[in-house]
Design an enzyme around this catalytic site. Structure first.
Site, mmCIF file in Angstrom:
data_model
loop_
_atom_site.group_PDB
_atom_site.id
_atom_site.type_symbol
_atom_site.label_atom_id
_atom_site.label_comp_id
_atom_site.label_asym_id
_atom_site.label_seq_id
_atom_site.Cartn_x
_atom_site.Cartn_y
_atom_site.Cartn_z
ATOM 1 N N CYS A 124 -2.216 -3.633 -2.838
ATOM 2 C CA CYS A 124 -3.060 -2.980 -3.838
ATOM 3 C C CYS A 124 -4.505 -2.815 -3.360
ATOM 4 O O CYS A 124 -4.774 -2.008 -2.483
ATOM 5 C CB CYS A 124 -2.981 -3.731 -5.156
ATOM 6 S SG CYS A 124 -3.467 -2.727 -6.584
ATOM 7 N N HIS B 143 3.368 -3.612 -6.553
ATOM 8 C CA HIS B 143 3.378 -5.074 -6.474
ATOM 9 C C HIS B 143 4.811 -5.600 -6.406
ATOM 10 O O HIS B 143 5.351 -6.070 -7.420
ATOM 11 C CB HIS B 143 2.660 -5.672 -7.688
ATOM 12 C CG HIS B 143 1.184 -5.470 -7.683
ATOM 13 N ND1 HIS B 143 0.324 -6.288 -6.969
ATOM 14 C CD2 HIS B 143 0.414 -4.533 -8.272
ATOM 15 C CE1 HIS B 143 -0.919 -5.870 -7.145
ATOM 16 N NE2 HIS B 143 -0.895 -4.811 -7.938
ATOM 17 N N GLU C 176 5.726 -8.295 -5.346
ATOM 18 C CA GLU C 176 5.697 -9.748 -5.528
ATOM 19 C C GLU C 176 5.701 -10.151 -7.000
ATOM 20 O O GLU C 176 5.908 -11.334 -7.311
ATOM 21 C CB GLU C 176 4.467 -10.344 -4.836
ATOM 22 C CG GLU C 176 3.148 -10.215 -5.578
ATOM 23 C CD GLU C 176 2.477 -8.860 -5.443
ATOM 24 O OE1 GLU C 176 1.346 -8.697 -5.943
ATOM 25 O OE2 GLU C 176 3.087 -7.942 -4.842
#
Length: 357
Positions: free
Chosen positions: A146, A239, A241
């Site tokens: 990001c 994202h 994760e």
């Protein structure tokens, strides 16, 4: 493959309790398995600091390579911290100067809270550039998340992010873009990925500098891209994760900001994230907030528990597969850097050629 517990960081016990394989250092020394040292620069704000540790360590620990992953966490003193987060970092994190001396095989750069319109005015800008310049010459690959993606493409290629009219947050459908790259090997051609950002770079900007987009969304644009050499930098604008409840926690924070008068309007839902049953629960809570008309003393708590049971995680398997592919390439390039020959006729500096190995 297992993570190695190199300190008494609480995240190791948290991951072990979840079923993640975590070896003690003493046990690891008696195994004839190669080591890979992965740095994680955690620039997230206090509220997300430890969750970010777990998320990235979980992805690394899910890799199926026959290797022991030594994860080295560090941050910057320039990032404002509360007493609890500062104490956590002081106790469990390492200094970049030490990691620079000891060396890393690869590096993960987390996102950060964009507090200022110009990224180069952020307090972590200069120390971040120092890390990036060192890592591009001294590690096999740098994976950027990001805001770190925005920082690196500006610093290295002069690509400037732009602000969106509205925050891009939600879960978006993505497709693999163009020819297959080892980073997206054995991954479905269509998959979901969460996004959460107010600034963005797009595929056209990246393509002008030879940066190749590997996965993108019609709504959210670039999700995964790679530097022109094919491995030096790996860029996520989404994202992979994130936990199932990461967007729920962000939404709750925005609701609390509205209640506290920090934001003017009640927050919209993250797109394509809350199912209908969850929205009904959240709509009921919104009505209670609006009926309170500023008198929130008797307002019931936000319905975290009821909503948590209703949200789905539709992206983690793909995220794990992508990080597995990335670490597989790092594994092979690091192998050659150490002078060991495991793949005859393969160019270690060409990750597309590494696919043959």
């Amino acid at each position: 493959m297992p993570l190695i517990q190199i300190s008494d960081l609480p995240t190791f016990e948290r991951l072990r309790a979840e079923g993640q394989e975590v070896l003690t250092s003493s046990r690891a020394t008696h195994q004839d398995i190669r080591e890979l040292h992965i740095g994680i620069l955690n620039m997230m704000p206090d509220a997300a600091l430890e969750a970010t540790e777990r998320q990235f360590m979980r992805l690394v620990g899910s890799c199926n390579r026959i290797a022991q992953f030594h994860v080295h966490l560090f941050s910057f003193p320039e990032i404002p911290r509360g007493a609890q987060a500062k104490a956590h970092i002081d106790r469990y994190y390492e200094d970049f100067s030490d990691l620079r001396d000891e060396g890393l095989d690869a590096l993960i750069l987390s996102g950060a809270n964009p507090a200022l319109p110009r990224i180069e005015e952020e307090p972590y800008w200069e120390p971040l550039l120092e890390v990036v310049d060192w890592a591009r010459e001294n590690t096999c690959s740098v994976m950027c998340s990001c805001l770190a993606t925005h920082a690196v493409v500006q610093h290295v290629w002069g690509i400037h992010r732009y602000k969106l009219a509205d925050k891009r947050w939600g879960v978006y459908s993505n497709r693999i873009t163009g020819d297959r790259h080892p980073l997206v090997a054995n991954i479905n051609t269509r998959f979901d990925a969460p996004h959460s950002h107010v600034y963005e770079v797009n595929m056209e900007q990246l393509a002008e500098q030879g940066i190749r987009t590997l996965a993108s969304s019609e709504e959210a644009d670039m999700h995964l891209a790679v530097s022109p050499d094919g491995l030096r930098f790996v860029f996520f604008q989404g994202h992979p994760e994130y936990d199932a409840v990461s967007l729920l926690k962000e939404y709750k924070r925005e609701v609390v900001r509205y209640i506290e008068g920090i934001r003017d309007h009640y927050p919209p839902y993250p797109e394509h994230y809350f199912p209908h049953r969850a929205r009904r629960v959240l709509e009921e809570y919104k009505q209670k907030v609006e009926r309170a008309q500023g008198n929130y003393g008797d307002l019931p708590p936000f319905p975290d528990g009821a909503v948590t049971e209703l949200v789905d995680n539709t992206w983690s398997d793909t995220g794990k597969a992508m990080i597995n592919n990335w670490l597989g390439l790092v594994y092979r390039v690091a192998d050659r850097r150490r002078g060991k020959v495991f793949m005859e006729g393969v160019d270690p500096e060409d990750p597309l050629d590494l696919q043959k190995g």
